[in-house]
Design a protein around this motif. Structure first.
Motif, PDB file in Angstrom:
ATOM      1  N   ALA A  10       5.312  -3.299 -10.222  1.00 38.39           N
ATOM      2  CA  ALA A  10       6.355  -2.311  -9.965  1.00 38.39           C
ATOM      3  C   ALA A  10       5.845  -1.269  -8.982  1.00 38.39           C
ATOM      4  CB  ALA A  10       6.791  -1.646 -11.261  1.00 38.39           C
ATOM      5  N   TYR A  11       6.767  -0.781  -8.159  1.00 38.22           N
ATOM      6  CA  TYR A  11       6.427   0.205  -7.148  1.00 38.22           C
ATOM      7  C   TYR A  11       7.457   1.322  -7.163  1.00 38.22           C
ATOM      8  CZ  TYR A  11       3.134  -3.128  -5.215  1.00 38.22           C
ATOM      9  OH  TYR A  11       2.079  -3.985  -5.053  1.00 38.22           O
ATOM     10  N   GLY A  12       6.990   2.542  -6.936  1.00 36.49           N
ATOM     11  CA  GLY A  12       7.869   3.694  -6.818  1.00 36.49           C
ATOM     12  C   GLY A  12       8.193   3.929  -5.358  1.00 36.49           C
ATOM     13  N   LEU A  13       9.470   4.127  -5.037  1.00 38.72           N
ATOM     14  CA  LEU A  13       9.917   4.288  -3.658  1.00 38.72           C
ATOM     15  C   LEU A  13      10.471   5.687  -3.429  1.00 38.72           C
ATOM     16  CD1 LEU A  13      11.850   0.951  -3.064  1.00 38.72           C
ATOM     17  CD2 LEU A  13       9.461   1.442  -2.645  1.00 38.72           C
ATOM     18  N   ALA A  14      10.395   6.143  -2.198  1.00 33.44           N
ATOM     19  CA  ALA A  14      11.007   7.410  -1.792  1.00 33.44           C
ATOM     20  C   ALA A  14      12.409   7.087  -1.285  1.00 33.44           C
ATOM     21  CB  ALA A  14      10.170   8.066  -0.701  1.00 33.44           C
ATOM     22  N   LEU A  15      13.413   7.297  -2.134  1.00 37.08           N
ATOM     23  CA  LEU A  15      14.795   6.977  -1.774  1.00 37.08           C
ATOM     24  C   LEU A  15      15.452   8.155  -1.071  1.00 37.08           C
ATOM     25  CD1 LEU A  15      15.946   5.153  -5.022  1.00 37.08           C
ATOM     26  CD2 LEU A  15      15.156   4.143  -2.897  1.00 37.08           C
TER      27      LEU A  15
ATOM     28  N   MET B 204       0.845  -1.184   0.000  1.00 33.27           N
ATOM     29  CA  MET B 204       0.000   0.000   0.000  1.00 33.27           C
ATOM     30  C   MET B 204       0.891   1.248   0.000  1.00 33.27           C
ATOM     31  SD  MET B 204      -2.854  -1.549   0.073  1.00 33.27           S
ATOM     32  CE  MET B 204      -4.001  -0.248   0.309  1.00 33.27           C
ATOM     33  N   GLU B 205       0.328   2.355  -0.421  1.00 34.84           N
ATOM     34  CA  GLU B 205       1.065   3.617  -0.385  1.00 34.84           C
ATOM     35  C   GLU B 205       1.328   4.001   1.065  1.00 34.84           C
ATOM     36  OE1 GLU B 205      -0.759   6.693  -2.616  1.00 34.84           O
ATOM     37  OE2 GLU B 205      -0.906   5.490  -4.426  1.00 34.84           O
TER      38      GLU B 205
ATOM     39  N   PHE C 184      12.247   1.898   3.068  1.00 32.24           N
ATOM     40  CA  PHE C 184      11.836   3.030   2.262  1.00 32.24           C
ATOM     41  C   PHE C 184      10.317   3.045   2.172  1.00 32.24           C
ATOM     42  CE2 PHE C 184      15.977   1.736   0.544  1.00 32.24           C
ATOM     43  CZ  PHE C 184      16.686   2.900   0.775  1.00 32.24           C
ATOM     44  N   GLU C 185       9.773   4.210   1.975  1.00 33.06           N
ATOM     45  CA  GLU C 185       8.325   4.352   1.881  1.00 33.06           C
ATOM     46  C   GLU C 185       7.870   4.143   0.438  1.00 33.06           C
ATOM     47  OE1 GLU C 185       4.923   7.741   2.656  1.00 33.06           O
ATOM     48  OE2 GLU C 185       6.978   8.081   3.311  1.00 33.06           O
ATOM     49  N   VAL C 186       6.769   3.413   0.283  1.00 33.50           N
ATOM     50  CA  VAL C 186       6.191   3.194  -1.042  1.00 33.50           C
ATOM     51  C   VAL C 186       5.402   4.441  -1.419  1.00 33.50           C
ATOM     52  CG1 VAL C 186       4.588   1.803  -2.386  1.00 33.50           C
ATOM     53  CG2 VAL C 186       6.067   0.709  -0.715  1.00 33.50           C
ATOM     54  N   LEU C 187       5.786   5.071  -2.542  1.00 35.07           N
ATOM     55  CA  LEU C 187       5.085   6.273  -2.987  1.00 35.07           C
ATOM     56  C   LEU C 187       3.842   5.933  -3.808  1.00 35.07           C
ATOM     57  CD1 LEU C 187       8.025   8.598  -4.066  1.00 35.07           C
ATOM     58  CD2 LEU C 187       6.670   8.676  -1.974  1.00 35.07           C
TER      59      LEU C 187
ATOM     60  N   LYS D 258      10.963  -6.314  -0.062  1.00 32.72           N
ATOM     61  CA  LYS D 258      10.616  -7.216   1.035  1.00 32.72           C
ATOM     62  C   LYS D 258       9.865  -6.404   2.078  1.00 32.72           C
ATOM     63  CE  LYS D 258      12.847 -10.244   4.397  1.00 32.72           C
ATOM     64  NZ  LYS D 258      14.154 -10.712   4.885  1.00 32.72           N
ATOM     65  N   LYS D 259       8.831  -6.996   2.629  1.00 31.49           N
ATOM     66  CA  LYS D 259       8.027  -6.276   3.605  1.00 31.49           C
ATOM     67  C   LYS D 259       8.861  -5.992   4.850  1.00 31.49           C
ATOM     68  CE  LYS D 259       3.626  -6.361   5.834  1.00 31.49           C
ATOM     69  NZ  LYS D 259       2.370  -6.105   5.228  1.00 31.49           N
ATOM     70  N   TYR D 260       8.754  -4.788   5.355  1.00 29.36           N
ATOM     71  CA  TYR D 260       9.504  -4.379   6.536  1.00 29.36           C
ATOM     72  C   TYR D 260       8.604  -4.483   7.750  1.00 29.36           C
ATOM     73  CZ  TYR D 260      11.933  -1.380   9.853  1.00 29.36           C
ATOM     74  OH  TYR D 260      12.543  -0.883  10.959  1.00 29.36           O
ATOM     75  N   ASN D 261       8.998  -5.331   8.673  1.00 28.88           N
ATOM     76  CA  ASN D 261       8.268  -5.470   9.930  1.00 28.88           C
ATOM     77  C   ASN D 261       9.104  -4.810  11.012  1.00 28.88           C
ATOM     78  OD1 ASN D 261       6.247  -7.005   8.717  1.00 28.88           O
ATOM     79  ND2 ASN D 261       7.488  -8.848   8.905  1.00 28.88           N
ATOM     80  N   GLY D 262       8.882  -3.550  11.218  1.00 26.80           N
ATOM     81  CA  GLY D 262       9.676  -2.808  12.182  1.00 26.80           C
ATOM     82  C   GLY D 262       9.235  -3.088  13.603  1.00 26.80           C
ATOM     83  N   ASP D 263      10.173  -3.501  14.432  1.00 21.12           N
ATOM     84  CA  ASP D 263       9.905  -3.711  15.843  1.00 21.12           C
ATOM     85  C   ASP D 263      10.474  -2.513  16.592  1.00 21.12           C
ATOM     86  OD1 ASP D 263       9.269  -4.679  18.283  1.00 21.12           O
ATOM     87  OD2 ASP D 263      10.616  -6.407  18.229  1.00 21.12           O
TER      88      ASP D 263
END
Length: 169
Positions: A109-114, A67-68, A99-102, A131-136
């Motif tokens: 394909a996905y655009g990222l905020a680098l 998702m965005e 990185f955040e999905v823009l 890869k999905k980021y699961n931030g703890d």
């Protein structure tokens, strides 16, 4: 029958008509019948092999929908002898910071905020590179909670003693 015709189902166009010489002879029909049977057999075996390989490939396919605004990790493929992101060899990272999905661009394909340090890279990546980021939140160090010295070092202090044991030799 030519291998091209056996595999793809259409005649190979030779500049000279090699097969026109045998058309009037009666034993040619037996040879043609055998060759047609062999071609059908080859086509069935090829189709079975294609289906088997497709099953193997489909097992590895992962469907991801990001998702965005979601955080993802970007895969960095290690190459021998290439220094990437300041590390070399086995210490080079496999995935780099979240990185955040823009936006979603197309089907896969996905655009990222680098970050500005990665400004030389293209902003759109294939889903296999993400890869999905699961931030703890427990493992993220807050910079304002750590007191740094002039040489950017700090002293570690234990938070709690978890276990105690007395040993006798």
């Amino acid at each position: 029958m030519a291998p091209l015709e056996a595999l793809y189902g259409r005649r190979c166009r030779y500049p000279i008509g090699l097969f026109d010489v045998f058309e009037g002879r009666p034993w040619v029909t037996d040879i043609l019948r055998e060759s047609l049977y062999k071609v059908k057999f080859i086509q069935e075996k090829l189709l079975a092999a294609q289906n088997r390989q497709k099953e193997y490939a489909d097992r590895k396919v992962r469907d991801f929908d990001f998702m965005e605004g979601e955080q993802v990790l970007l895969k960095v493929s290690p190459m021998k002898g290439v220094m990437r992101l300041g590390k070399r060899g086995k210490h080079s990272p496999r995935y780099i910071s979240p990185f955040e999905v823009l936006k979603r661009v197309g089907e896969v394909a996905y655009g990222l905020a680098l970050t500005p340090g990665l400004s030389g890279l293209h902003l759109v990546f294939h889903v296999s590179m993400l890869k999905k980021y699961n931030g703890d939140e427990n493992y993220i160090i807050r910079w304002d909670s750590v007191l740094l010295d002039e040489n950017l070092s700090y002293e570690e202090e234990p938070v709690a003693i978890l276990d105690r044991e007395v040993r006798k030799l």
